[in-house]
Design a protein around this motif. Structure first.
Motif, mmCIF file in Angstrom:
data_model
loop_
_atom_site.group_PDB
_atom_site.id
_atom_site.type_symbol
_atom_site.label_atom_id
_atom_site.label_comp_id
_atom_site.label_asym_id
_atom_site.label_seq_id
_atom_site.Cartn_x
_atom_site.Cartn_y
_atom_site.Cartn_z
ATOM 1 N N THR A 143 9.027 3.798 -31.349
ATOM 2 C CA THR A 143 8.164 4.602 -30.694
ATOM 3 C C THR A 143 7.860 5.779 -31.788
ATOM 4 O O THR A 143 8.117 6.893 -31.715
ATOM 5 C CB THR A 143 9.265 5.363 -29.619
ATOM 6 O OG1 THR A 143 10.528 5.595 -30.281
ATOM 7 C CG2 THR A 143 9.573 4.633 -28.438
ATOM 8 N N GLY A 144 7.170 5.395 -32.658
ATOM 9 C CA GLY A 144 6.626 6.276 -33.757
ATOM 10 C C GLY A 144 6.112 5.359 -34.642
ATOM 11 O O GLY A 144 6.115 4.290 -34.815
ATOM 12 N N ARG A 145 5.740 5.799 -35.978
ATOM 13 C CA ARG A 145 5.030 5.227 -37.167
ATOM 14 C C ARG A 145 6.333 4.740 -38.018
ATOM 15 O O ARG A 145 6.647 5.607 -39.019
ATOM 16 C CB ARG A 145 4.141 6.141 -37.967
ATOM 17 C CG ARG A 145 3.272 5.419 -38.842
ATOM 18 C CD ARG A 145 2.370 6.278 -39.660
ATOM 19 N NE ARG A 145 1.168 6.664 -38.696
ATOM 20 C CZ ARG A 145 0.117 6.085 -38.484
ATOM 21 N NH1 ARG A 145 -0.023 5.002 -39.228
ATOM 22 N NH2 ARG A 145 -0.926 6.732 -37.908
ATOM 23 N N LEU A 146 6.827 3.531 -37.890
ATOM 24 C CA LEU A 146 7.828 2.976 -38.591
ATOM 25 C C LEU A 146 7.764 2.970 -39.976
ATOM 26 O O LEU A 146 8.365 3.200 -40.956
ATOM 27 C CB LEU A 146 8.372 1.693 -38.055
ATOM 28 C CG LEU A 146 9.537 0.908 -38.525
ATOM 29 C CD1 LEU A 146 10.914 2.027 -38.029
ATOM 30 C CD2 LEU A 146 9.805 -0.540 -38.269
ATOM 31 N N THR A 147 6.580 2.636 -40.386
ATOM 32 C CA THR A 147 6.230 2.526 -42.031
ATOM 33 C C THR A 147 6.354 3.799 -42.748
ATOM 34 O O THR A 147 6.423 3.905 -44.015
ATOM 35 C CB THR A 147 4.858 2.025 -42.211
ATOM 36 O OG1 THR A 147 3.929 2.872 -41.540
ATOM 37 C CG2 THR A 147 4.790 0.532 -41.740
ATOM 38 N N THR A 148 6.469 5.035 -42.200
ATOM 39 C CA THR A 148 6.336 6.275 -42.889
ATOM 40 C C THR A 148 7.607 7.187 -42.582
ATOM 41 O O THR A 148 7.888 8.072 -43.223
ATOM 42 C CB THR A 148 5.115 7.026 -42.423
ATOM 43 O OG1 THR A 148 5.031 7.520 -41.227
ATOM 44 C CG2 THR A 148 3.856 6.460 -42.904
ATOM 45 N N VAL A 149 8.276 6.700 -41.452
ATOM 46 C CA VAL A 149 9.794 7.641 -41.505
ATOM 47 C C VAL A 149 10.564 7.087 -42.309
ATOM 48 O O VAL A 149 10.588 6.316 -43.057
ATOM 49 C CB VAL A 149 10.099 7.136 -39.985
ATOM 50 C CG1 VAL A 149 10.877 5.799 -39.763
ATOM 51 C CG2 VAL A 149 11.282 8.271 -39.520
ATOM 52 N N THR A 150 11.385 8.214 -42.803
ATOM 53 C CA THR A 150 12.442 8.085 -43.618
ATOM 54 C C THR A 150 13.603 7.571 -42.827
ATOM 55 O O THR A 150 14.183 8.319 -42.027
ATOM 56 C CB THR A 150 12.791 9.427 -44.295
ATOM 57 O OG1 THR A 150 11.473 9.973 -44.992
ATOM 58 C CG2 THR A 150 13.947 9.609 -45.211
ATOM 59 N N ARG A 151 14.133 6.619 -43.398
ATOM 60 C CA ARG A 151 15.268 5.805 -42.929
ATOM 61 C C ARG A 151 15.986 5.071 -43.912
ATOM 62 O O ARG A 151 15.907 5.153 -45.146
ATOM 63 C CB ARG A 151 14.768 4.837 -41.655
ATOM 64 C CG ARG A 151 13.878 3.778 -42.071
ATOM 65 C CD ARG A 151 13.095 3.240 -40.950
ATOM 66 N NE ARG A 151 12.513 1.970 -41.442
ATOM 67 C CZ ARG A 151 12.749 0.722 -40.879
ATOM 68 N NH1 ARG A 151 13.723 0.600 -40.190
ATOM 69 N NH2 ARG A 151 12.329 -0.251 -41.364
#
Length: 177
Positions: A143-151
Motif C-alpha cells: 500500500t505505497g511505493r515500496l522501492t522508496t520507503v526506508t525499511r
C-alpha cells in the motif's frame, strides 16, 4: 467462474482498490478472488524467473515474485500493509517479534500454497522460504511505493536491524550471510 485470467486487468483492479478508504481489505478481496482459481492464474502468467515490478506509484506497488526451491528471503519489514497471493508452488512465511535482548524471536508461521492469500500489517517482520520442489510464484501488493520507503532487514543470527538495500540483501542471502 472465469474462463481466463487477465494480468493487466488484475493490475488495473488492484490500482483502483488501492485508492479505496480501506485499501488493505479491498486488495485482499481482489487477491482472494484471483487466486481462488490458481491454475487459471498460473496458466495466464508466465514464470518470469525473477521478481518483476508490474506497477508502482505512491498508492500501490504490485510485484510478481519468484522464489526458487529452498530460497529464503531474510527477515525484513515493509513499513506498509501488504497482501500476498500465491498461484504456483508453496512458501512459508516466518513472522518475528523483537525479543527482550534485542534479537528476534519467531512468533508465527504461515504456509501458503497455490490458491492462498495472506494479509500483512505495516509493522510486521517476516522471512519467506520457498518450501516447494518447484518455484513459488505470487503477486505481492503493497500500500505505497515500496522501492522508496526506508525499511529494514534483520540479521537472522543477531536480530540486528540494518538498512534494506541491495548490498545488505545480497549479503544476507548468501549461505554465510
Amino acid at each position: 467462474m472465469n474462463e481466463s485470467f487477465d494480468l493487466d486487468g488484475f493490475v488495473d483492479a488492484l490500482r483502483h482498490a488501492a485508492l479505496q478508504e480501506d485499501a488493505p481489505k479491498a486488495l485482499r478481496r481482489l487477491m482472494d478472488e484471483a487466486v481462488s482459481d490458481s491454475d487459471l492464474m498460473a496458466a495466464a502468467i508466465p514464470d518470469f524467473g525473477e521478481d518483476l515490478i508490474l506497477f508502482e506509484d505512491d498508492t500501490v506497488s504490485i510485484w510478481y515474485c519468484h522464489f526458487t526451491p529452498g530460497m529464503t528471503v531474510p527477515p525484513h519489514d515493509h513499513q506498509m500493509s501488504a497482501v500476498i497471493g500465491v498461484f504456483r508452488g508453496q512458501e512459508r512465511n516466518d513472522f518475528f517479534e523483537r525479543a527482550p535482548d534485542g534479537g528476534l524471536q519467531k512468533s508465527a508461521e504461515v504456509v501458503l500454497g497455490a490458491g492462498d492469500a495472506l494479509s500483512i500489517g505495516p509493522s510486521a517482520i517476516h522471512a519467506v522460504t520457498c518450501t516447494s520442489a518447484t518455484p513459488c510464484n505470487g503477486i505481492h501488493v503493497y500500500t505505497g511505493r515500496l522501492t522508496t520507503v526506508t525499511r529494514s532487514l534483520f540479521d537472522p543470527k543477531t536480530g540486528r536491524a540494518i538498512p534494506f538495500d541491495d548490498a545488505n540483501y545480497e549479503a544476507l542471502m548468501r549461505p554465510d550471510g
